[in-house]
Design a protein around this motif. Structure first.
Motif, PDB file in Angstrom:
ATOM      1  N   PRO A 157       0.825  -1.207   0.000  1.00  0.00           N
ATOM      2  CA  PRO A 157       0.000   0.000   0.000  1.00  0.00           C
ATOM      3  C   PRO A 157       0.862   1.261   0.000  1.00  0.00           C
ATOM      4  O   PRO A 157       1.962   1.260   0.541  1.00  0.00           O
ATOM      5  CB  PRO A 157      -0.776  -0.097   1.323  1.00  0.00           C
ATOM      6  CG  PRO A 157      -0.580  -1.466   1.822  1.00  0.00           C
ATOM      7  CD  PRO A 157       0.648  -2.012   1.209  1.00  0.00           C
ATOM      8  N   CYS A 158       0.318   2.307  -0.605  1.00  0.00           N
ATOM      9  CA  CYS A 158       1.008   3.601  -0.596  1.00  0.00           C
ATOM     10  C   CYS A 158       0.978   4.165   0.813  1.00  0.00           C
ATOM     11  O   CYS A 158      -0.063   4.193   1.455  1.00  0.00           O
ATOM     12  CB  CYS A 158       0.312   4.562  -1.552  1.00  0.00           C
ATOM     13  SG  CYS A 158       0.826   6.271  -1.358  1.00  0.00           S
ATOM     14  N   ILE A 159       2.134   4.587   1.312  1.00  0.00           N
ATOM     15  CA  ILE A 159       2.172   5.175   2.652  1.00  0.00           C
ATOM     16  C   ILE A 159       2.268   6.693   2.600  1.00  0.00           C
ATOM     17  O   ILE A 159       2.592   7.339   3.592  1.00  0.00           O
ATOM     18  CB  ILE A 159       3.339   4.598   3.494  1.00  0.00           C
ATOM     19  CG1 ILE A 159       4.664   4.751   2.747  1.00  0.00           C
ATOM     20  CG2 ILE A 159       3.089   3.136   3.824  1.00  0.00           C
ATOM     21  CD1 ILE A 159       5.870   4.417   3.615  1.00  0.00           C
ATOM     22  N   ARG A 160       2.020   7.237   1.414  1.00  0.00           N
ATOM     23  CA  ARG A 160       2.023   8.694   1.228  1.00  0.00           C
ATOM     24  C   ARG A 160       3.326   9.331   1.690  1.00  0.00           C
ATOM     25  O   ARG A 160       3.335  10.448   2.217  1.00  0.00           O
ATOM     26  CB  ARG A 160       0.842   9.327   1.976  1.00  0.00           C
ATOM     27  CG  ARG A 160      -0.491   8.987   1.336  1.00  0.00           C
ATOM     28  CD  ARG A 160      -1.654   9.290   2.253  1.00  0.00           C
ATOM     29  NE  ARG A 160      -1.642  10.654   2.750  1.00  0.00           N
ATOM     30  CZ  ARG A 160      -2.277  11.668   2.168  1.00  0.00           C
ATOM     31  NH1 ARG A 160      -2.950  11.467   1.068  1.00  0.00           N
ATOM     32  NH2 ARG A 160      -2.248  12.868   2.694  1.00  0.00           N
ATOM     33  N   CYS A 161       4.406   8.620   1.482  1.00  0.00           N
ATOM     34  CA  CYS A 161       5.683   9.139   1.958  1.00  0.00           C
ATOM     35  C   CYS A 161       6.153  10.319   1.126  1.00  0.00           C
ATOM     36  O   CYS A 161       7.021  11.070   1.545  1.00  0.00           O
ATOM     37  CB  CYS A 161       6.738   8.051   1.930  1.00  0.00           C
ATOM     38  SG  CYS A 161       7.089   7.463   0.270  1.00  0.00           S
ATOM     39  N   GLY A 162       5.592  10.469  -0.067  1.00  0.00           N
ATOM     40  CA  GLY A 162       5.951  11.628  -0.879  1.00  0.00           C
ATOM     41  C   GLY A 162       7.253  11.491  -1.639  1.00  0.00           C
ATOM     42  O   GLY A 162       7.675  12.429  -2.313  1.00  0.00           O
ATOM     43  N   PRO A 180       2.582  12.244  -7.822  1.00  0.00           N
ATOM     44  CA  PRO A 180       2.215  10.943  -8.395  1.00  0.00           C
ATOM     45  C   PRO A 180       1.281  10.124  -7.496  1.00  0.00           C
ATOM     46  O   PRO A 180       0.398   9.445  -8.006  1.00  0.00           O
ATOM     47  CB  PRO A 180       3.565  10.242  -8.576  1.00  0.00           C
ATOM     48  CG  PRO A 180       4.541  11.355  -8.707  1.00  0.00           C
ATOM     49  CD  PRO A 180       4.031  12.450  -7.824  1.00  0.00           C
ATOM     50  N   PHE A 181       1.437  10.221  -6.183  1.00  0.00           N
ATOM     51  CA  PHE A 181       0.570   9.381  -5.350  1.00  0.00           C
ATOM     52  C   PHE A 181      -0.877   9.819  -5.428  1.00  0.00           C
ATOM     53  O   PHE A 181      -1.779   9.002  -5.291  1.00  0.00           O
ATOM     54  CB  PHE A 181       1.069   9.330  -3.894  1.00  0.00           C
ATOM     55  CG  PHE A 181       1.145  10.670  -3.225  1.00  0.00           C
ATOM     56  CD1 PHE A 181       0.084  11.152  -2.505  1.00  0.00           C
ATOM     57  CD2 PHE A 181       2.290  11.428  -3.335  1.00  0.00           C
ATOM     58  CE1 PHE A 181       0.151  12.388  -1.891  1.00  0.00           C
ATOM     59  CE2 PHE A 181       2.380  12.663  -2.724  1.00  0.00           C
ATOM     60  CZ  PHE A 181       1.300  13.151  -2.002  1.00  0.00           C
ATOM     61  N   GLU A 182      -1.098  11.111  -5.668  1.00  0.00           N
ATOM     62  CA  GLU A 182      -2.481  11.561  -5.843  1.00  0.00           C
ATOM     63  C   GLU A 182      -3.018  11.027  -7.181  1.00  0.00           C
ATOM     64  O   GLU A 182      -4.141  10.533  -7.260  1.00  0.00           O
ATOM     65  CB  GLU A 182      -2.558  13.094  -5.861  1.00  0.00           C
ATOM     66  CG  GLU A 182      -2.002  13.765  -4.628  1.00  0.00           C
ATOM     67  CD  GLU A 182      -3.061  13.975  -3.545  1.00  0.00           C
ATOM     68  OE1 GLU A 182      -4.071  13.262  -3.559  1.00  0.00           O
ATOM     69  OE2 GLU A 182      -2.844  14.855  -2.687  1.00  0.00           O
ATOM     70  N   VAL A 217      11.549   5.229  -7.321  1.00  0.00           N
ATOM     71  CA  VAL A 217      11.853   5.478  -5.910  1.00  0.00           C
ATOM     72  C   VAL A 217      10.832   4.891  -4.938  1.00  0.00           C
ATOM     73  O   VAL A 217      11.114   4.788  -3.751  1.00  0.00           O
ATOM     74  CB  VAL A 217      11.969   6.989  -5.609  1.00  0.00           C
ATOM     75  CG1 VAL A 217      13.110   7.614  -6.367  1.00  0.00           C
ATOM     76  CG2 VAL A 217      10.664   7.703  -5.909  1.00  0.00           C
ATOM     77  N   CYS A 218       9.656   4.527  -5.400  1.00  0.00           N
ATOM     78  CA  CYS A 218       8.573   4.178  -4.476  1.00  0.00           C
ATOM     79  C   CYS A 218       8.943   3.010  -3.558  1.00  0.00           C
ATOM     80  O   CYS A 218       9.220   1.913  -4.029  1.00  0.00           O
ATOM     81  CB  CYS A 218       7.308   3.818  -5.253  1.00  0.00           C
ATOM     82  SG  CYS A 218       5.972   3.276  -4.186  1.00  0.00           S
ATOM     83  N   PRO A 219       8.947   3.229  -2.246  1.00  0.00           N
ATOM     84  CA  PRO A 219       9.296   2.133  -1.342  1.00  0.00           C
ATOM     85  C   PRO A 219       8.219   1.049  -1.301  1.00  0.00           C
ATOM     86  O   PRO A 219       8.496  -0.061  -0.847  1.00  0.00           O
ATOM     87  CB  PRO A 219       9.439   2.827   0.019  1.00  0.00           C
ATOM     88  CG  PRO A 219       8.599   4.033  -0.080  1.00  0.00           C
ATOM     89  CD  PRO A 219       8.669   4.477  -1.511  1.00  0.00           C
ATOM     90  N   SER A 220       7.033   1.382  -1.752  1.00  0.00           N
ATOM     91  CA  SER A 220       5.972   0.381  -1.779  1.00  0.00           C
ATOM     92  C   SER A 220       5.937  -0.368  -3.113  1.00  0.00           C
ATOM     93  O   SER A 220       5.047  -1.170  -3.348  1.00  0.00           O
ATOM     94  CB  SER A 220       4.612   1.033  -1.527  1.00  0.00           C
ATOM     95  OG  SER A 220       4.532   1.463  -0.192  1.00  0.00           O
ATOM     96  N   HIS A 221       6.897  -0.087  -3.969  1.00  0.00           N
ATOM     97  CA  HIS A 221       7.042  -0.788  -5.250  1.00  0.00           C
ATOM     98  C   HIS A 221       5.776  -0.720  -6.088  1.00  0.00           C
ATOM     99  O   HIS A 221       5.381  -1.696  -6.732  1.00  0.00           O
ATOM    100  CB  HIS A 221       7.427  -2.245  -5.038  1.00  0.00           C
ATOM    101  CG  HIS A 221       8.494  -2.421  -4.005  1.00  0.00           C
ATOM    102  ND1 HIS A 221       9.754  -1.938  -4.167  1.00  0.00           N
ATOM    103  CD2 HIS A 221       8.470  -2.988  -2.779  1.00  0.00           C
ATOM    104  CE1 HIS A 221      10.477  -2.212  -3.092  1.00  0.00           C
ATOM    105  NE2 HIS A 221       9.726  -2.836  -2.223  1.00  0.00           N
ATOM    106  N   ILE A 222       5.119   0.405  -6.062  1.00  0.00           N
ATOM    107  CA  ILE A 222       3.897   0.559  -6.857  1.00  0.00           C
ATOM    108  C   ILE A 222       4.303   0.927  -8.283  1.00  0.00           C
ATOM    109  O   ILE A 222       5.078   1.860  -8.471  1.00  0.00           O
ATOM    110  CB  ILE A 222       2.995   1.658  -6.256  1.00  0.00           C
ATOM    111  CG1 ILE A 222       2.645   1.294  -4.815  1.00  0.00           C
ATOM    112  CG2 ILE A 222       1.740   1.851  -7.087  1.00  0.00           C
ATOM    113  CD1 ILE A 222       1.950   2.389  -4.056  1.00  0.00           C
ATOM    114  N   PRO A 223       3.819   0.184  -9.275  1.00  0.00           N
ATOM    115  CA  PRO A 223       4.173   0.532 -10.662  1.00  0.00           C
ATOM    116  C   PRO A 223       3.386   1.754 -11.103  1.00  0.00           C
ATOM    117  O   PRO A 223       2.451   1.675 -11.898  1.00  0.00           O
ATOM    118  CB  PRO A 223       3.790  -0.721 -11.453  1.00  0.00           C
ATOM    119  CG  PRO A 223       2.764  -1.404 -10.620  1.00  0.00           C
ATOM    120  CD  PRO A 223       2.961  -1.000  -9.185  1.00  0.00           C
TER     121      PRO A 223
HETATM  122  S1  SF4 Z   1       6.573   6.841  -3.249  1.00  0.00           S
HETATM  123 FE1  SF4 Z   1       5.081   5.185  -3.286  1.00  0.00          FE
HETATM  124  S2  SF4 Z   1       4.491   4.937  -1.154  1.00  0.00           S
HETATM  125 FE2  SF4 Z   1       5.502   6.904  -1.301  1.00  0.00          FE
HETATM  126  S3  SF4 Z   1       3.849   8.349  -1.639  1.00  0.00           S
HETATM  127 FE3  SF4 Z   1       4.607   7.774  -3.642  1.00  0.00          FE
HETATM  128  S4  SF4 Z   1       3.303   6.081  -4.251  1.00  0.00           S
HETATM  129 FE4  SF4 Z   1       3.032   6.325  -2.071  1.00  0.00          FE
END
Ligand code: SF4
Ligand code: SF4
Lengths: 555, 335
Positions: free
Chosen positions: A366-371, A383-385, A415-421
């Motif tokens: 899941p996205c943790i909104r880390c930014g 991008p997370f939005e 860079v996404c730590p949640s590995h979201i494509p």
């Molecule tokens: S980098 Fe990944 S986990 Fe972090 S806010 Fe963006 S989408 Fe969410």
């Protein structure tokens, strides 16, 4: 000349992996067994075929005539015989087939007559026409015809030559600048003259000191309005908009062009191709391609356009665990669906991939909104939005949050730590919006058809009713004495007419209601810029590829 | 098929959470050494509860358990709950607090990344409202031996008045209510150290050290801690300058209670906080403002938890109105 560099926000620093292929000089690839030269040059233009199967051609002979504003000439990259004109898979993200000219080389490399083209003696239009007939396209990636880019050139102050080459693994531009700096610069000077620019800025990432030095040496004699600038190595510094930003401070939004802001940008490879076309009269027949990755002999090779990837592999010796091939870099390249695709003007790199070099991403979390993604985004998006809206299929919101300003550079997913494509979600959304756009146009057409039918039926009914009424009146007038008897006979007919009219009225009301409803439906996909539409077309093509490929996979 | 990009930065949620846990270690060491070693026992209880609670809910929700447990986010929540609760709380209160955070706040909203409120702060607020007396008993620094602490935590021994006291913030607040009292007279009688509560004040630099580590690792950005600390210092400074007799110094506010914990570990929670750079500044400054008001004028000695929750509510609004300018839209006010 340059007082300072500007920076763009975001960007990432992936492992460069340049040293694998940057050390050895450019090598000429041997003649392939056959050449497959696609006539389709871009999504929008396909060249008209000028040759027939069985026909002998010379090296550099024109075999395709560019059509439309975006068309450019297509040439035989070596001498030989045309053996087939048939659809072949093309080196495009879509993997679709396109009409191609297949040439069996005769091994003699017999040239057409060629002579330098004195562009100073002719009008600017003629010079651009020459480049067009020589098939000069942007060698950087988009493959935009050079004559078109030059053609829009009025009020251009700065010519930017892109030698940044920011994608990992790719080194073809690096080697080109190191070995043919003078040619690149000569091409740049021609481009400057044709576009009427005051100054020339050559941007090279600072991880290529040798290329910078050679280019500086070449530029030293030309005058002090030509500067070779080392830009910080930060992906995507080689993106046209990013490089222009770094060198000039100008931000060009999506949907606008450099010319709107007085800058125009060409790749170093394009500059060299222009040099060859003008100084030697040589059309674009070959380019330098980095062959690297999981191979025994990575390096840069000068390859004839039309050489199939499969034939290149012998040059470098892919290792046993190679599981796929990527055309382009690892951040934005495409996975090849077939090794039959030919090298074209925009093929800068082919990477043999192995699970060890490019491991599959860990499972999505899941996205943790880390930014992190927002910090990495060179377009300053969130991008997370966009991801959230894409997931929720809230496409209106996604557009509002500038989905179409995403350049699909991949920094966010990197860079996404949640590995979201993330980029895949954005491609999906863009494609979906595009599909809805199509649907809307289609339904609009259907509505027009429906309305016209209603209109026609109504008109016919009205005409019929009028005719009937006239007839009745006529009969009455003719037989005024027999007023009662015929009236009973005629009565049912005029009675039917009001009923018909009523039906028509109802239908018309329904149609109006429908029309009103359609009119208030929110339109969130119109008013796209030309560039966005081109982008959408590209996405569509990719989507199509996915589906066709899925179809292929089903046994 | 895979699509570009084909390469990934070796980053993971687990790595982020691990960094937060590591960053908490200096504060835990100081805490165990200066105030109450039993905090380590609480930590163990809370961690186990969090893992069990998380696994239980995931099972109920039929979600894969292993990846969620190994991302360590539950452990971070558990540790933060422990650090904002009094250390001599009976074990069941800790368990309850952690379960509120994990089950109610995190999972009822959809699990990691979905909760609009900070789990640890909801737990704190719920507990202080439900058990005001219990949640206000803080041990004076270094005066209870480990045996007694353990008895309080595990055995439910409750000889409260003799051994526990109020925090420095609480003492100042109640002390100032007396007629003629000034900050100076109150501070003279209470157990105050150099700038904050004795012993407790040492936690502040330890949290700051952990925060520095998080900043260096780029797990957090400077916006939130800076905005929070600067805002708290400015607000308290303004009151203090106006009337030093009735209002404590900014230094006291920064070194007391949960200010430093809040600055680096609570307001910076990415899930429930604002996300845009400007939004982060507004969010953290808002927390500082509300926390100060509650600390000084409200019914509770410490206000950060309530302040965070209040600001959590505002996050969508803040984010929506602080979207950064997109590349190429310089001077474009339409957006
Ligand atoms: S980098 Fe990944 S986990 Fe972090 S806010 Fe963006 S989408 Fe969410
Ligand atoms: S892919 Fe799009 S959203 Fe992601 S970093 Fe690049 S421009 Fe930004």
């Amino acid at each position: 000349m340059i007082s300072r560099l500007f920076n763009f926000r975001g960007g990432v620093k992936p492992e460069p992996h340049k040293s694998e292929s940057s050390g050895t000089p450019i090598e000429k690839a041997p003649l392939p067994k056959r050449l497959v030269i696609p006539l389709r040059q871009s999504l929008r233009s396909t060249a008209r075929c000028l040759v027939e199967p069985g026909q002998k051609v010379l090296k550099g002979e024109q075999i395709g005539q560019g059509e439309g504003a975006l068309g450019t000439g297509v040439h035989a990259s070596t001498s030989g015989t045309v053996v087939e004109i048939a659809p072949y898979p093309m080196a495009h993200a879509s993997g679709l087939e396109t009409l191609s000219v297949v040439i069996a080389p005769d091994g003699e490399e017999r040239w057409i007559d060629r002579a330098p083209f004195d562009y100073r003696k002719v009008s600017r239009e003629e010079a651009l026409g020459w480049l067009r007939s020589c098939g000069i396209l942007g060698l950087g990636g988009a493959g935009f015809p050079t004559h078109v880019k030059l053609g829009s050139g009025t009020g251009i102050d700065t010519l930017v030559i892109n030698g940044a080459e920011c994608e990992p693994w790719i080194t073809c531009d690096d080697r080109l600048m190191r070995e043919r700096a003078a040619d690149v610069l000569s091409g740049a000077m021609i481009l400057r003259e044709l576009i009427g620019a005051r100054r020339v800025l050559v941007g090279i990432e600072d991880n290529k000191p040798d290329a910078i030095e050679r280019m500086r040496a070449a530029a030293s004699g030309v005058g002090d309005d030509v500067a070779v600038v080392a830009v910080p190595a930060l992906y995507p510094a080689g993106g046209e908009r990013q490089l222009i930003r770094v060198l000039t401070g100008i931000e060009i939004p999506q949907g606008k062009f450099g010319t709107d802001f007085g800058v125009q940008c060409f790749n170093v490879g394009t500059a060299e191709a222009v040099h060859r076309a003008i100084q030697f009269g040589e059309p674009l027949l070959s380019r330098i391609v980095t062959l690297t990755g999981n191979v025994a002999r990575p390096g840069n090779y000068e390859i004839l356009l039309g050489t199939q990837v499969a034939e290149l592999l012998a040059l470098v010796g892919p290792k046993a665990d190679t599981d796929r091939y990527i055309m382009g870099g690892p951040m934005m390249g495409i996975e090849l669906q077939s090794l039959g695709v030919p090298v074209t003007a925009t093929t800068n790199c082919i990477i043999a991939a192995s699970p060890a070099l490019f491991p599959p991403p860990p499972p999505e979390q899941p996205c943790i909104r880390c930014g992190e993604c927002a910090r990495a985004c060179p377009a300053d998006l969130q991008p997370f939005e966009l991801y959230w809206f894409s997931r929720a299929k809230n496409f209106g919101k996604a557009r509002e949050y500038h989905l179409f300003d995403c350049i699909e550079c991949g920094c966010c997913a990197y860079v996404c730590p949640s590995h979201i494509p993330l980029v895949d979600y954005f491609r999906f959304s863009k494609g979906e919006i595009q599909a809805r756009e199509h649907e809307r146009t289609a339904s609009e057409q259907a509505r027009t058809r429906f309305e016209f039918r209603n209109f026609r039926q109504e008109r016919e009914k009205a005409e019929k009713a009028a005719k009937l009424a006239a007839k009745v009146a006529e009969t009455r007038a003719k037989r005024p004495e027999a007023a009662t008897a015929p009236e009973t006979a005629a009565a049912p007919e005029p009675a039917a007419s009001p009923e018909d009219l009523k039906k028509a009225l109802v239908a018309a009301a329904l149609a109006r209601a429908k029309q009103q409803k359609a009119a208030v439906t929110p339109k969130n996909t119109d008013r796209l810029s030309a560039e966005t539409q081109a982008e959408i077309a590209a996405i569509d093509a990719r989507r199509e590829k996915l589906t066709t490929q899925d179809a292929d996979k089903t046994p | 098929m895979l699509n570009s990009p084909y390469i990934r930065k070796p980053a993971s949620v687990q790595g982020v959470m691990l960094a937060v846990l590591v960053a908490l270690i200096p504060a835990l060491v100081v805490y165990a050494w200066q105030i109450a070693a039993v905090v380590l026992v609480n930590l163990a209880i809370a961690t186990a509860t969090a893992m069990a609670g998380e696994a239980f809910v995931l099972k109920l929700r039929a979600r894969p358990i292993a990846p969620a447990l190994s991302d360590l986010s539950a452990v971070v929540t558990a540790w933060l709950v422990v650090l904002c609760f009094p250390p001599i709380l009976p074990w069941w209160a800790t368990v309850l607090g952690v379960l509120i955070a994990i089950v109610a706040v995190k999972h009822l909203y959809g699990g990691l990344g979905q909760n609009p409120f900070n789990p640890a702060m909801v737990a704190y607020c719920a507990m202080i409202v439900a058990f005001p007396a219990l949640m206000s008993q803080w041990p004076p620094a270094g005066q209870l031996d480990f045996q007694t602490q353990l008895g309080l935590v595990l055995g439910g021994v409750r000889e409260l008045d003799g051994i526990t006291g109020a925090t420095a913030l609480d003492t100042v607040k109640t002390g100032l209510r007396a007629a003629g009292a000034t900050v100076e007279t109150v501070m003279a009688q209470g157990s105050f150290g150099l700038v904050g509560g004795r012993g407790w004040e040492w936690l502040a630099p330890a949290y700051a050290a952990g925060g520095a580590y998080l900043l260096a690792r780029r797990v957090i950005t400077w916006h939130m801690p800076a905005a929070f600390l600067v805002a708290l210092a400015m607000i308290s400074g303004a009151f203090w300058l106006a009337n030093p007799g009735q209002f404590t110094s900014p230094l006291f506010h920064l070194a007391s209670g949960g200010a430093m914990l809040g600055a680096f570990f609570i307001v910076t929670d990415p899930v429930s906080g604002a996300t845009t750079p400007r939004g982060k500044l507004i969010f953290a400054a808002g927390v500082a403002l509300v926390a100060y008001v509650i600390r000084v004028f409200g019914a509770f000695p410490e206000g950060i938890a309530f302040a965070v929750l209040l600001m959590n509510i505002c996050v969508p609004l803040i984010d929506m109105n602080t979207q950064p300018r997109v590349f190429g839209y310089r001077g474009d006010k339409t957006r």
